[in-house]
Write a protein that holds these residues in place. Sequence first.
Motif, mmCIF file in Angstrom:
data_model
loop_
_atom_site.group_PDB
_atom_site.id
_atom_site.type_symbol
_atom_site.label_atom_id
_atom_site.label_comp_id
_atom_site.label_asym_id
_atom_site.label_seq_id
_atom_site.Cartn_x
_atom_site.Cartn_y
_atom_site.Cartn_z
ATOM 1 N N ARG A 1 -0.714 8.470 6.424
ATOM 2 C CA ARG A 1 0.662 8.927 6.242
ATOM 3 C C ARG A 1 0.793 9.736 4.953
ATOM 4 O O ARG A 1 1.514 10.739 4.904
ATOM 5 N N ALA A 2 0.084 9.315 3.903
ATOM 6 C CA ALA A 2 0.143 9.987 2.614
ATOM 7 C C ALA A 2 -0.823 11.162 2.507
ATOM 8 O O ALA A 2 -0.848 11.852 1.489
ATOM 9 N N LEU A 3 -1.621 11.404 3.540
ATOM 10 C CA LEU A 3 -2.651 12.445 3.527
ATOM 11 C C LEU A 3 -3.625 12.255 2.367
ATOM 12 O O LEU A 3 -4.078 13.220 1.753
ATOM 13 N N LEU A 4 -3.928 11.013 2.070
ATOM 14 C CA LEU A 4 -4.867 10.702 0.993
ATOM 15 C C LEU A 4 -6.246 11.255 1.351
ATOM 16 O O LEU A 4 -6.786 10.929 2.401
ATOM 17 N N PRO A 5 -6.809 12.113 0.507
ATOM 18 C CA PRO A 5 -8.102 12.724 0.847
ATOM 19 C C PRO A 5 -9.290 11.896 0.377
ATOM 20 O O PRO A 5 -9.129 10.899 -0.336
ATOM 21 N N GLY A 6 -10.464 12.329 0.781
ATOM 22 C CA GLY A 6 -11.694 11.666 0.366
ATOM 23 C C GLY A 6 -12.325 10.880 1.500
ATOM 24 O O GLY A 6 -11.681 10.600 2.520
ATOM 25 N N PRO A 7 -13.589 10.496 1.330
ATOM 26 C CA PRO A 7 -14.303 9.725 2.371
ATOM 27 C C PRO A 7 -13.895 8.258 2.356
ATOM 28 O O PRO A 7 -14.688 7.365 2.043
ATOM 29 N N LEU A 8 -12.640 8.011 2.688
ATOM 30 C CA LEU A 8 -12.082 6.659 2.635
ATOM 31 C C LEU A 8 -12.807 5.709 3.578
ATOM 32 O O LEU A 8 -13.121 4.573 3.215
ATOM 33 N N ASP B 1 -10.073 12.098 -6.570
ATOM 34 C CA ASP B 1 -9.638 11.748 -7.919
ATOM 35 C C ASP B 1 -10.315 10.423 -8.273
ATOM 36 O O ASP B 1 -9.968 9.381 -7.724
ATOM 37 N N ARG B 2 -11.278 10.463 -9.179
ATOM 38 C CA ARG B 2 -12.053 9.260 -9.505
ATOM 39 C C ARG B 2 -11.167 8.144 -10.050
ATOM 40 O O ARG B 2 -11.408 6.970 -9.792
ATOM 41 N N GLY B 3 -10.151 8.513 -10.808
ATOM 42 C CA GLY B 3 -9.240 7.511 -11.333
ATOM 43 C C GLY B 3 -8.489 6.807 -10.226
ATOM 44 O O GLY B 3 -8.372 5.570 -10.209
ATOM 45 N N LEU B 4 -7.968 7.582 -9.274
ATOM 46 C CA LEU B 4 -7.276 6.997 -8.128
ATOM 47 C C LEU B 4 -8.236 6.174 -7.283
ATOM 48 O O LEU B 4 -7.874 5.105 -6.769
ATOM 49 N N TRP B 5 -9.462 6.652 -7.142
ATOM 50 C CA TRP B 5 -10.475 5.932 -6.347
ATOM 51 C C TRP B 5 -10.709 4.535 -6.921
ATOM 52 O O TRP B 5 -10.794 3.556 -6.193
ATOM 53 N N ARG B 6 -10.791 4.468 -8.273
ATOM 54 C CA ARG B 6 -10.982 3.166 -8.911
ATOM 55 C C ARG B 6 -9.751 2.283 -8.745
ATOM 56 O O ARG B 6 -9.879 1.058 -8.561
ATOM 57 N N GLU B 7 -8.568 2.882 -8.798
ATOM 58 C CA GLU B 7 -7.340 2.110 -8.589
ATOM 59 C C GLU B 7 -7.299 1.532 -7.175
ATOM 60 O O GLU B 7 -6.873 0.392 -6.972
ATOM 61 N N LEU B 8 -7.730 2.323 -6.207
ATOM 62 C CA LEU B 8 -7.798 1.826 -4.832
ATOM 63 C C LEU B 8 -8.778 0.664 -4.737
ATOM 64 O O LEU B 8 -8.525 -0.327 -4.044
ATOM 65 N N GLY B 9 -9.895 0.791 -5.446
ATOM 66 C CA GLY B 9 -10.868 -0.296 -5.461
ATOM 67 C C GLY B 9 -10.293 -1.555 -6.071
ATOM 68 O O GLY B 9 -10.487 -2.668 -5.547
ATOM 69 N N GLU B 10 -9.566 -1.405 -7.177
ATOM 70 C CA GLU B 10 -8.953 -2.557 -7.830
ATOM 71 C C GLU B 10 -7.901 -3.213 -6.947
ATOM 72 O O GLU B 10 -7.686 -4.434 -7.010
ATOM 73 N N ALA B 11 -7.236 -2.408 -6.125
ATOM 74 C CA ALA B 11 -6.205 -2.934 -5.220
ATOM 75 C C ALA B 11 -6.808 -3.586 -3.972
ATOM 76 O O ALA B 11 -6.084 -4.153 -3.155
ATOM 77 N N GLY B 12 -8.141 -3.497 -3.812
ATOM 78 C CA GLY B 12 -8.802 -4.117 -2.667
ATOM 79 C C GLY B 12 -8.892 -3.240 -1.445
ATOM 80 O O GLY B 12 -9.242 -3.718 -0.358
ATOM 81 N N PHE B 13 -8.606 -1.943 -1.587
ATOM 82 C CA PHE B 13 -8.620 -1.032 -0.439
ATOM 83 C C PHE B 13 -9.994 -1.007 0.232
ATOM 84 O O PHE B 13 -10.091 -1.076 1.464
ATOM 85 N N VAL C 1 0.839 -1.199 0.000
ATOM 86 C CA VAL C 1 0.000 0.000 0.000
ATOM 87 C C VAL C 1 0.876 1.251 0.000
ATOM 88 O O VAL C 1 0.589 2.220 -0.720
ATOM 89 N N ARG C 2 1.955 1.234 0.773
ATOM 90 C CA ARG C 2 2.850 2.395 0.801
ATOM 91 C C ARG C 2 3.461 2.631 -0.582
ATOM 92 O O ARG C 2 3.556 3.782 -1.042
ATOM 93 N N GLU C 3 3.858 1.559 -1.239
ATOM 94 C CA GLU C 3 4.442 1.686 -2.575
ATOM 95 C C GLU C 3 3.409 2.223 -3.571
ATOM 96 O O GLU C 3 3.720 3.086 -4.403
ATOM 97 N N LEU C 4 2.184 1.720 -3.483
ATOM 98 C CA LEU C 4 1.123 2.181 -4.372
ATOM 99 C C LEU C 4 0.868 3.666 -4.189
ATOM 100 O O LEU C 4 0.795 4.428 -5.178
ATOM 101 N N LEU C 5 0.749 4.105 -2.945
ATOM 102 C CA LEU C 5 0.443 5.505 -2.674
ATOM 103 C C LEU C 5 1.620 6.412 -2.998
ATOM 104 O O LEU C 5 1.429 7.549 -3.455
ATOM 105 N N ALA C 6 2.831 5.936 -2.774
ATOM 106 C CA ALA C 6 4.008 6.742 -3.098
ATOM 107 C C ALA C 6 4.094 6.995 -4.597
ATOM 108 O O ALA C 6 4.476 8.092 -5.041
ATOM 109 N N GLY C 7 3.720 5.989 -5.390
ATOM 110 C CA GLY C 7 3.774 6.144 -6.832
ATOM 111 C C GLY C 7 2.591 6.884 -7.411
ATOM 112 O O GLY C 7 2.706 7.562 -8.446
ATOM 113 N N ARG C 8 1.453 6.774 -6.732
ATOM 114 C CA ARG C 8 0.213 7.351 -7.292
ATOM 115 C C ARG C 8 -0.218 8.637 -6.609
ATOM 116 O O ARG C 8 -0.903 9.457 -7.207
ATOM 117 N N TYR C 9 0.181 8.820 -5.345
ATOM 118 C CA TYR C 9 -0.238 10.029 -4.627
ATOM 119 C C TYR C 9 0.920 10.542 -3.765
ATOM 120 O O TYR C 9 0.828 10.578 -2.537
#
Length: 302
Positions: free
Chosen positions: A80-87, A40-52, A16-24
């Motif tokens: 840690r990455a300050l990823l925004p949105g209603p996670l 970011d809808r694109g990132l949101w879908r990527e998180l979904g695909e990763a099983g987040f 997850v850290r590697e994914l977020l470092a590369g994407r956010y």
Amino acid sequence: MHFQPTEEQRDLRAGVRELLAGRYGREALRASVDTGVAVDRGLWRELGEAGFFALRLPESAGGVGLGLPEAVLVFEEAGRALLPGPLVATHLAAGVVPGAAAGTAVVTAFDLAGGLVAHLGEADAVLGEPGAQGMPAGSPVRSVDPLTPLHRVESLPGDVSQYRSAGALLTAALQVGSALRTVELAVRYAGEREQFGQPIGAFQAVKHLCARMLVRAEVARTAVYAAAVTGNPGEVAAAKLLADEAAVRGARDCLQVHGGMGFTWEADVHLHLKRAWVRAEQWCTAGEAEELLAAELLDSAA
């Protein structure tokens, strides 16, 4: 008992850290701040695909089939990455709201006091809201955090009581991730910034400030991990209380270490502080946690 993450859990966190470092990374974070686009809808879908979002959904339902201990590790990295949105709300809505698990739907929740809802304008659904009712109307309210837009609604019909404990714990995990990141930022700056011919980290006052930040963050992390294992509501409340304090005070101390530089828009420290302030009011406030813990103490003493 060896209370340590398993190899699989460590691999999950690293992935997850590697994914977020590369994407956010930092550039993406600052771009979000500049544009004001929190989701970011694109990132949101990527998180979904990763099983987040489907992490705790049973495999029979298309999920990953893991539990709260794994979820807090994942959310710690998001904090840690300050990823925004209603996670948290979208994660809790997996298997309940269509599209939430896959990240094709953004779900918010009535998790703030005072009739406030975060990310209402960017959401497709509200957790606990009957589908037939549609999205509630709300008026924008200025938010201290540029990446947590708020709306005020007149009525909060959505029932999130069944999600409140898990929501508080996952929010606490986000706070822990932010607290640990501010420790890193403070230590790095203390090693780089020089005063009187030496790094400011050599001064005892700065050392003590960073040490206290680390202690608060690690104590909160331990409490969050323990509550994830037991699921006890009192332990969840205590974890949220400790995590909120670690995130807010950690960000403030990080500002202190940075001096005047920390208060500038170019620094990221203020973003951690503002996000920590908002999260401290989500799912379980300090007052609510203290009341719950006090009630448990009374019950045990009776």
